[in-house]
Enzyme design. Structure first.
Site, PDB file in Angstrom:
ATOM      1  N   SER A  42     -12.070 -61.341   8.117  1.00  0.00           N
ATOM      2  CA  SER A  42     -11.088 -62.110   7.344  1.00  0.00           C
ATOM      3  C   SER A  42      -9.694 -62.068   7.932  1.00  0.00           C
ATOM      4  CB  SER A  42     -11.035 -61.557   5.916  1.00  0.00           C
ATOM      5  OG  SER A  42     -10.488 -60.244   5.914  1.00  0.00           O
ATOM      6  N   LEU A  86      -7.337 -55.727   6.704  1.00  0.00           N
ATOM      7  CA  LEU A  86      -7.497 -54.382   7.237  1.00  0.00           C
ATOM      8  C   LEU A  86      -8.951 -53.929   7.278  1.00  0.00           C
ATOM      9  CD1 LEU A  86      -4.500 -52.469   5.613  1.00  0.00           C
ATOM     10  CD2 LEU A  86      -4.950 -52.671   8.056  1.00  0.00           C
ATOM     11  N   ASP A  87      -9.664 -54.095   6.174  1.00  0.00           N
ATOM     12  CA  ASP A  87     -11.012 -53.537   6.082  1.00  0.00           C
ATOM     13  C   ASP A  87     -11.956 -54.143   7.110  1.00  0.00           C
ATOM     14  OD1 ASP A  87     -10.164 -51.948   4.011  1.00  0.00           O
ATOM     15  OD2 ASP A  87     -11.020 -53.196   2.428  1.00  0.00           O
ATOM     16  N   LYS A 107      -8.969   2.853  -2.073  1.00  0.00           N
ATOM     17  CA  LYS A 107      -9.281   2.206  -0.805  1.00  0.00           C
ATOM     18  C   LYS A 107     -10.626   2.718  -0.298  1.00  0.00           C
ATOM     19  CE  LYS A 107      -7.092   1.230   3.691  1.00  0.00           C
ATOM     20  NZ  LYS A 107      -5.859   1.449   4.476  1.00  0.00           N
ATOM     21  N   GLU A 141       0.837  -1.197   0.000  1.00  0.00           N
ATOM     22  CA  GLU A 141       0.000   0.000   0.000  1.00  0.00           C
ATOM     23  C   GLU A 141       0.879   1.257   0.000  1.00  0.00           C
ATOM     24  OE1 GLU A 141      -3.582   1.829   2.857  1.00  0.00           O
ATOM     25  OE2 GLU A 141      -2.384   0.090   3.498  1.00  0.00           O
ATOM     26  N   LYS A 182     -21.625 -50.708  -9.795  1.00  0.00           N
ATOM     27  CA  LYS A 182     -21.527 -51.228  -8.428  1.00  0.00           C
ATOM     28  C   LYS A 182     -21.784 -50.111  -7.414  1.00  0.00           C
ATOM     29  CE  LYS A 182     -18.149 -54.778  -9.733  1.00  0.00           C
ATOM     30  NZ  LYS A 182     -16.775 -55.291  -9.543  1.00  0.00           N
ATOM     31  N   CYS A 237      -5.587  -3.245   2.188  1.00  0.00           N
ATOM     32  CA  CYS A 237      -5.326  -3.329   3.627  1.00  0.00           C
ATOM     33  C   CYS A 237      -6.587  -3.436   4.465  1.00  0.00           C
ATOM     34  CB  CYS A 237      -4.470  -2.145   4.073  1.00  0.00           C
ATOM     35  SG  CYS A 237      -3.720  -2.395   5.721  1.00  0.00           S
ATOM     36  N   SER A 294       0.149  -2.886   7.143  1.00  0.00           N
ATOM     37  CA  SER A 294      -0.356  -3.287   8.449  1.00  0.00           C
ATOM     38  C   SER A 294       0.814  -3.340   9.415  1.00  0.00           C
ATOM     39  CB  SER A 294      -1.033  -4.664   8.342  1.00  0.00           C
ATOM     40  OG  SER A 294      -1.439  -5.137   9.598  1.00  0.00           O
TER      41      SER A 294
END
Length: 679
Positions: free
Chosen positions: A378, A381-382, A125, A56, A623, A181, A208
């Site tokens: 099983s 992981l899932d 501004k 600015e 699916k 600003c 600022s």
């Protein structure tokens, strides 16, 4: 040049190279400040930068105070702007610079956009702070009180006003909006209106001052506004060269994209500071297209001023090269603390979803006990994650864990390691465990339909459907429902059997990609369970992913490895995120993957798995169109009722052709050229 031979010049893949500069300034020394500005533009041109933003009132210095009323200062600022105009023509870099502008007996605090030697527009501004250390109304007039829509400045005529948006006619998706600003710190920043009017690159020439603790608030403010506006935000701040009579300016500049900080300057340096990065206009466009706030709102009347955005002669780094390297795991934070928080939140979303469903479906009825769910366990992981979610959900509801019926169904491909882990985990968690072998029943079914005994897709799918039939019937026997176990990545790739493991009565993992599944199980091991249970969970995490539908090898290990069939989990999740969430083309996904996985996968490997991703994603929409209920957990979801609505018979030709072109180009010209194919 043939169809597969792109012109490599000037292709940017939607990237725009921008800079925020905090020059070394001297208060009221316009000649020095102009030189510093031009020298910065010269350096930026060498980097291939196309837009630079300066602070600015940067040509005069912000802290000139009553000197702003001196004609000699205003005249010098206008002359300085002429020099910046000449530099922009010579260097091919557009710039936003700050200076005081006189018009009709008033003085305005302005930002001027210059490009290719032309004054494109001047923005005054609006919010002039007049409290504490700020006294701008003493010198300046707010832009809302302007009396004209144009201004003559530095020998050029240009649009004038706070209602300007500047689309670049030669760069799709690039439109610049300017606020200055304090305009950002108001309850309704101008940038919100400009963003609704199409501005994707918001720039803020700022002065600022710094106070203890203020930088954090400033940083948060810029990030929040960039996220709210789905925009790039270039914030260029005045530095320590400003007067220190009562205040200090640190030169805190930032470049933020949609809430993510791409670059941030050092503060309190006396030499010119500049930050340069590439913002992704395609990403911003896709983000806005998904937000109803942009499709259903307008920012009010704005004037659009088109301009030509030049490109410096210097090549500079490749487009996109100055951005942070993309994370390999977009669904999993890299920082350990962030990752732990992310896992906790994701797991809580899953358990809350299941609790809600249990409360609805398992309300007390005469002659019936607590809730019951069946889960196919099983040892992978899932199914492990689904079981952990069920256990936590039952605990939250105060229900008996024995209502969780974990069914392990060994078949022709089951290994001792996975079966052992499944049975051990069920015992440690105190759930009901049933072992129901399927080899004989599946064999009877295959014989009945005249199957030849080959280990083909029918052989594998029959096992998956047999397991699902058993799980549904077990659930029905106990008055409960079946909990699905497959994950988001499997749904994306169709790596599941239709009406087999694709189907359940509630799909608790449907919103969790494979890379996050592993992290969630690991997090559970680290934070929620005793050491014996954690040891089993860690061994499950260390077990290679496998469907175990084919007979094992002679050493007893599985002969099927999922990542060898459909590709590495981290690559497929990377493709999924940037295709569905970002909406990027195959070329851009490939380029991002190259940067993210550099040294880990060769380009031809990335292209191989990318082609498989697109083929499988399109071929298996049917699916997903029939998938059961399940919670969305991350920013990508594939439920046909919520996030992803796609025809099951959509054709993948465009995507696969682009991948084929990339592979051909990679083979002919080398991978460096392949990454530059136009989108």
């Amino acid at each position: 040049m043939g169809r597969n031979e792109p012109d490599l010049a000037g292709l940017d893949l939607g990237y725009l190279r921008v800079a925020a500069v905090s020059p070394s300034v001297r208060v009221a020394d316009v000649a020095h400040n102009t030189r510093a500005t031009v020298e910065a533009l010269e350096r930026l041109a060498a980097h291939g930068c196309r837009l630079a933003v300066f602070p600015e009132l940067g040509l005069t210095g912000y802290t000139c105070a009553d000197l702003f009323h001196q004609e000699v200062l205003a005249d010098a600022a206008e002359q300085g702007l002429r020099e910046v105009l000449r530099a922009s023509r010579r260097l091919g870099v557009a710039a936003v610079v700050g200076l005081p502008v006189r018009l009709d007996g008033r003085l305005y605090n302005c930002a001027a956009l210059v490009s290719g030697g032309r004054l494109v527009g001047v923005v005054p501004k609006v919010c002039l702070p007049t409290a504490g250390e700020y006294h701008e109304q003493r010198w300046f007039t707010s832009g809302v009180l302007r009396t004209r829509d144009e201004v003559e400045l530095a020998g050029d005529q240009a649009p004038f006003g706070e209602d300007l948006v500047f689309p670049a006619r030669n760069l799709p998706g690039c439109a610049i909006g300017v606020e200055i600003c304090e305009d950002l710190w108001t309850p309704q920043p101008a940038s919100g209106r400009l963003a609704l009017g199409g501005a994707t690159v918001l720039v803020n020439p700022s002065a600022s001052n710094d106070l203890a603790g203020k930088s954090r608030r400033r940083r948060d403010l810029v990030r929040e506004q960039a996220a709210r506006c789905a925009a790039a935000y270039v914030y260029a701040a005045a530095g320590p060269g400003e007067s220190s009579t009562d205040t200090v300016f640190g030169g805190h500049s930032m470049i933020v994209e949609n809430g993510v900080t791409l670059a941030e300057s050092r503060r309190f340096g006396f030499e010119t500071e500049q930050i340069v990065t590439d913002v992704d206009l395609q990403h911003l466009g896709g983000e806005r297209a998904r937000r109803s706030g942009f499709s259903s709102s307008t920012g009010g009347p704005l004037r659009r001023v088109e301009f030509h955005l030049p490109r410096p002669d210097a090549d500079g780094p490749d487009p996109g090269a100055l951005r942070p390297v993309p994370t390999r795991t977009p669904f999993v934070p890299e920082d350990p603390d962030d990752r732990a928080e992310h896992c906790c939140e994701a797991f809580t979303i899953q358990t809350t979803a299941l609790c809600t469903r249990l409360r609805h479906l398992a309300a007390p009825r005469p002659g019936r006990g607590g809730p019951v769910v069946s889960i196919g366990l099983s040892g992978g992981l899932d199914s492990t994650l689904a079981l952990l979610v069920a256990v936590r959900s039952f605990d939250r509801l105060g229900a008996d864990r024995r209502g969780i019926v974990a069914v392990t169904m060994p078949g022709p491909g089951t290994t001792g390691r996975t079966r052992g882990n499944a049975e051990a985990l069920a015992a440690l968690l105190g759930v009901t465990c049933e072992v129901i072998p399927i080899e004989e029943s599946t064999g009877h079914h295959l014989d009945a339909i005249g199957h030849s005994g080959r280990h083909d897709a029918t052989f594998q799918n029959a096992q998956a459907r047999e397991r699902t039939r058993i799980l549904m019937d077990v659930a029905g026997l106990h008055g409960g429902f079946n909990l699905g176990t497959g994950d988001l990545t499997e749904l994306a790739l169709g790596y599941c059997t239709f009406n087999g493991d694709q189907m359940s009565m509630y799909h608790v993992n449907a919103g969790v990609p494979k890379t996050l599944v592993r992290q969630l199980v690991q997090w559970c091991a680290d934070t929620l369970f005793d050491e014996d249970t954690a040891a089993v969970l860690r061994d499950i995490c260390a077990t290679p992913s496998t469907a175990e539908l084919l007979p094992p090898n002679e050493d007893g290990r599985s002969s099927q490895h999922t990542e060898e069939i459909v590709g590495p989990d981290e690559l497929q999740d990377f493709f999924l995120f940037h295709t569905v969430r970002s909406g990027f083309s195959p070329t851009k996904v490939f380029r991002l993957a190259q940067r993210a996985f550099d040294g880990r996968y060769a380009p031809e490997q990335v292209l191989k798995w990318l082609g498989i991703f697109y083929y499988a994603f399109f071929a298996n929409q049917f699916k997903r169109s029939a998938m059961p209920d399940g919670p969305k957990v991350t920013v990508v979801g594939l439920s046909p009722r919520a996030d992803w609505r796609m025809p099951s018979d959509a054709v993948s030709t465009l995507w696969l052709r682009e991948v084929a072109d990339l592979r051909a180009l990679s083979a002919r010209q080398g991978v460096d050229d392949a990454t530059r194919v136009a989108v």
